[in-house]
Write a protein that holds these residues in place. Structure first.
Motif, mmCIF file in Angstrom:
data_model
loop_
_atom_site.group_PDB
_atom_site.id
_atom_site.type_symbol
_atom_site.label_atom_id
_atom_site.label_comp_id
_atom_site.label_asym_id
_atom_site.label_seq_id
_atom_site.Cartn_x
_atom_site.Cartn_y
_atom_site.Cartn_z
ATOM 1 N N ILE A 88 46.357 53.691 -27.784
ATOM 2 C CA ILE A 88 46.928 52.466 -28.360
ATOM 3 C C ILE A 88 46.328 52.187 -29.745
ATOM 4 O O ILE A 88 47.037 51.813 -30.695
ATOM 5 C CB ILE A 88 46.689 51.265 -27.420
ATOM 6 N N ILE A 89 45.023 52.366 -29.878
ATOM 7 C CA ILE A 89 44.358 52.100 -31.167
ATOM 8 C C ILE A 89 44.873 53.044 -32.249
ATOM 9 O O ILE A 89 45.148 52.638 -33.384
ATOM 10 C CB ILE A 89 42.826 52.225 -31.013
ATOM 11 N N ILE A 90 45.024 54.330 -31.901
ATOM 12 C CA ILE A 90 45.528 55.303 -32.879
ATOM 13 C C ILE A 90 46.954 54.957 -33.291
ATOM 14 O O ILE A 90 47.290 54.960 -34.489
ATOM 15 C CB ILE A 90 45.465 56.729 -32.286
ATOM 16 N N ALA A 91 47.807 54.629 -32.313
ATOM 17 C CA ALA A 91 49.197 54.266 -32.618
ATOM 18 C C ALA A 91 49.244 52.996 -33.457
ATOM 19 O O ALA A 91 50.029 52.885 -34.411
ATOM 20 C CB ALA A 91 49.982 54.087 -31.324
ATOM 21 N N LEU A 92 48.397 52.016 -33.126
ATOM 22 C CA LEU A 92 48.342 50.757 -33.868
ATOM 23 C C LEU A 92 47.910 50.997 -35.313
ATOM 24 O O LEU A 92 48.490 50.435 -36.258
ATOM 25 C CB LEU A 92 47.373 49.801 -33.172
ATOM 26 N N ALA A 93 46.902 51.852 -35.493
ATOM 27 C CA ALA A 93 46.405 52.131 -36.846
ATOM 28 C C ALA A 93 47.495 52.765 -37.714
ATOM 29 O O ALA A 93 47.683 52.390 -38.877
ATOM 30 C CB ALA A 93 45.184 53.045 -36.763
ATOM 31 N N ILE A 94 48.230 53.709 -37.133
ATOM 32 C CA ILE A 94 49.301 54.375 -37.877
ATOM 33 C C ILE A 94 50.390 53.385 -38.248
ATOM 34 O O ILE A 94 50.870 53.346 -39.397
ATOM 35 C CB ILE A 94 49.874 55.543 -37.055
ATOM 36 N N ASN A 95 50.776 52.554 -37.293
ATOM 37 C CA ASN A 95 51.841 51.586 -37.564
ATOM 38 C C ASN A 95 51.375 50.508 -38.549
ATOM 39 O O ASN A 95 52.169 49.991 -39.343
ATOM 40 C CB ASN A 95 52.294 50.944 -36.246
ATOM 41 N N TRP A 96 50.080 50.169 -38.496
ATOM 42 C CA TRP A 96 49.533 49.157 -39.401
ATOM 43 C C TRP A 96 49.574 49.657 -40.849
ATOM 44 O O TRP A 96 49.888 48.903 -41.769
ATOM 45 C CB TRP A 96 48.091 48.860 -38.986
ATOM 46 N N ILE A 97 49.288 50.937 -41.010
ATOM 47 C CA ILE A 97 49.240 51.513 -42.367
ATOM 48 C C ILE A 97 50.637 51.749 -42.926
ATOM 49 O O ILE A 97 50.937 51.388 -44.069
ATOM 50 C CB ILE A 97 48.436 52.832 -42.346
ATOM 51 N N PHE A 98 51.519 52.346 -42.099
ATOM 52 C CA PHE A 98 52.822 52.785 -42.607
ATOM 53 C C PHE A 98 53.971 51.811 -42.311
ATOM 54 O O PHE A 98 55.047 51.948 -42.885
ATOM 55 C CB PHE A 98 53.164 54.166 -42.026
ATOM 56 N N GLU A 99 53.752 50.835 -41.429
ATOM 57 C CA GLU A 99 54.774 49.833 -41.093
ATOM 58 C C GLU A 99 56.129 50.510 -40.808
ATOM 59 O O GLU A 99 57.126 50.273 -41.490
ATOM 60 C CB GLU A 99 54.912 48.801 -42.214
ATOM 61 N N LEU A 100 56.127 51.343 -39.821
ATOM 62 C CA LEU A 100 57.320 52.115 -39.452
ATOM 63 C C LEU A 100 58.340 51.236 -38.727
ATOM 64 O O LEU A 100 57.978 50.230 -38.092
ATOM 65 C CB LEU A 100 56.920 53.304 -38.584
ATOM 66 N N PRO A 101 59.624 51.632 -38.780
ATOM 67 C CA PRO A 101 60.695 50.819 -38.170
ATOM 68 C C PRO A 101 60.759 50.994 -36.645
ATOM 69 O O PRO A 101 61.637 51.688 -36.111
ATOM 70 C CB PRO A 101 61.958 51.356 -38.847
ATOM 71 N N VAL A 102 59.824 50.389 -35.940
ATOM 72 C CA VAL A 102 59.815 50.441 -34.474
ATOM 73 C C VAL A 102 59.603 49.030 -33.924
ATOM 74 O O VAL A 102 59.049 48.154 -34.616
ATOM 75 C CB VAL A 102 58.694 51.369 -33.941
#
Length: 550
Positions: free
Chosen positions: A204-218
């Motif tokens: 969850i932390i890894i997925a959160l970090a990626i989404n926090w940085i790139f703000e992907l459309p999910v």
């Protein structure tokens, strides 16, 4: 029960010192790390939101954990419960979930008052394994939308899958990647690391970090309110008579699941800690918790074996571990709420997919299939299919009923073995050896309505016999139908002129003979505990007849 609870608390906290407190704090924080991603995921999969999952875990940890029937139980939202709540939320909305949870708490309190906790032991193991696997299937199917980024409609997982034919199947590549990332992390995460830092939290932390940085459309979890009182919670305004009646059946399913999960968790964890579970007090704790949790906006809770086992393995000493884990979740909610709101739903779906796979009792499944236990395989398959297609209550009833029917069919064979008197066995027992016209009939198995017709074979065996000894040592039970049939058989044998002697009649069977009048028909003096006694009796009769003849 209150007096016993106080005594148990005194015993639990006897010699409690700084070292034990440190162990409890560390175990509590470890359970917090495990519970956090699961609470978020199960809140979403229940048809509510992540905040509801957190609230459930917090209140359950404080209330149910504090009142629990043992020192080690950790309660909260679970995958099995979310499988039921998902379809309930689709059909009746969250108001229905809250009301059903409230009613289920009352049902659990009633079950505790009548000491229904012991009924769980009557459910066959393959039935429990089957319903667990069925719930795992429901969880996995229920997360297809979040995992793949698709959209579906329906009141249950099957209907949602079928709706793709009408709505289309348009996926979101980023959602899939997040889901696969979490699954990959949880699968490859070393077990020795998992004890200190759960794989689900790492993913969850890894997925959160990626989404926090790139703000992907999910799709993401969304805002998590910094309060234990959700805006969407149970109110007395929805407790109308009609609403309560409509929620009775779902509430029974929730209560049954809560009872089964909590008591099975307690039985399993009790062996790990060598501490028995007070089943009735556990049901009281679960009942009180589920009555109150809906008023905070939480979903129904039950004991969770994964979190409980983590607590024990982390060195938990007392029920303070459950309270500390709740405090840790409260801190997470207030300090990390804004961060957790960015967690992709597909990442939580990944956690649930792996959880669904792991919750299957693979050791038991492999065992019954490898050993080719036909009855167990059938019970497992029927219950799993019924769990997916129907609700839990029906699935459990179908599983138990099928188990009973297969047991009856397998054990409904009455064996009748006929032999002459073995002269070698009666040597040294002061019994004459002239028994050429005497038969010994051995009955083995239950005597009830299914096997009663086999008793007619006794008439055939008596035709060419002067005496017949019926040994019933291996008959442990008899019903009214078999007794009536036996009376008819005894009458027919008496008309033939064959002397009937009974031996080894068990107490319960003899009582039925006495009540039905069969003992009077045969004669009380014709009942003996063993065949030797019966043969001596026949010797006496023969001697008397010989004297009369002279």
């Amino acid at each position: 029960m209150i007096k016993q609870y106080v005594q148990d608390l005194r015993l639990e906290f006897k010699d409690y010192d700084h070292k034990k407190l440190t162990n409890d704090i560390m175990a509590g924080l470890t359970v917090t790390a495990v519970a956090l991603p699961l609470a978020l995921a199960f809140g979403v999969s229940s048809g509510a939101d992540a905040a509801s999952g957190l609230i459930t875990a917090i209140i359950a940890g404080l209330l149910i954990g504090g009142l629990s029937g043992a020192s080690y139980q950790i309660s909260g939202p679970t995958g099995a419960m979310s499988a039921i709540l998902m379809s309930l939320a689709m059909k009746h909305g969250m108001e229905g979930v809250f009301l059903a949870g409230f009613i289920s708490g009352i049902i659990l309190l009633i079950a505790a008052a009548f000491r229904f906790g012991r009924l769980v032991s009557f459910i066959p193991a393959p039935v429990i394994t089957g319903f667990t696997s069925g719930i795992a299937v429901i969880i996995a199917l229920g997360q297809v939308d979040n995992f793949l980024g698709t959209t579906s409609q329906g009141e249950n997982a099957i209907e949602k899958i079928m709706s793709y034919a009408e709505l289309g199947f348009s996926t979101n590549l980023y959602a899939i990647l997040f889901g696969l990332l979490v699954v990959f992390v949880m699968v490859i995460w070393p077990k020795k690391w998992n004890a200190k830092f759960p794989s689900s939290l790492a993913g969850i932390i890894i997925a959160l970090a990626i989404n926090w940085i790139f703000e992907l459309p999910v799709d993401v979890v969304g805002e998590i309110p910094k309060t234990l009182f959700s805006e969407n919670r149970l109110t007395f305004g929805v407790m109308s008579v009609s609403n309560i009646i409509n929620m009775i059946n779902p509430a029974i399913s929730i209560a049954m699941l809560g009872m089964i999960e909590s008591l099975l968790c307690g039985a399993s964890a009790g062996k790990m800690k060598n501490e028995p579970l007070n089943a009735d007090r556990e049901l009281v704790a679960q009942g009180i918790g589920n009555v109150l949790i809906p008023f905070f906006g939480g979903v129904p809770a039950t004991a969770a074996i994964a979190r409980t086992s983590v607590a024990i393995k982390s060195g938990a000493q007392t029920r303070l571990v459950s309270v500390i884990h709740s405090v840790g979740l409260i801190a997470s909610m207030f300090l990390l709420g804004s961060v957790m709101s960015k967690i992709p739903l597909s990442a939580l779906a990944g956690v649930l997919m792996v959880t669904a796979w792991r919750m299957n009792e693979w050791h038991e499944i492999k065992y019954i299939f490898n050993k080719k236990f036909g009855t167990a395989i059938l019970e497992f398959t029927i219950t799993m299919a019924a769990t997916v297609m129907f609700d839990l209550t029906i699935a459990i009833l179908i599983g138990v009923f099928s188990g009973i029917m297969m047991f009856v069919m397998k054990n409904s064979d009455l064996k009748i073995d006929v032999s002459t008197v073995d002269l070698k066995r009666i040597k040294g027992h002061d019994v004459a050896e002239d028994f050429d016209n005497t038969k010994i009939v051995y009955l083995t198995g239950p005597l009830f309505f299914i096997t009663r017709e086999k008793l007619t074979q006794l008439v055939e065996h008596s035709v060419d016999a002067e005496n017949m000894i019926i040994s019933m040592r291996a008959v442990t039970s008899i019903d009214e139908s078999a007794v009536i049939e036996f009376k008819d058989v005894v009458n027919k044998i008496s008309k033939i002129g064959t002397k009937l002697i009974f031996c080894g009649v068990q107490c319960d069977v003899k009582e039925m003979f006495d009540r039905s009048g069969l003992t009077d028909l045969i004669g009380e003096d014709c009942f003996f505990w063993d065949a030797i006694g019966a043969l001596r009796f026949l010797n006496v009769i023969q001697t008397e007849n010989d004297e009369l003849a002279i």
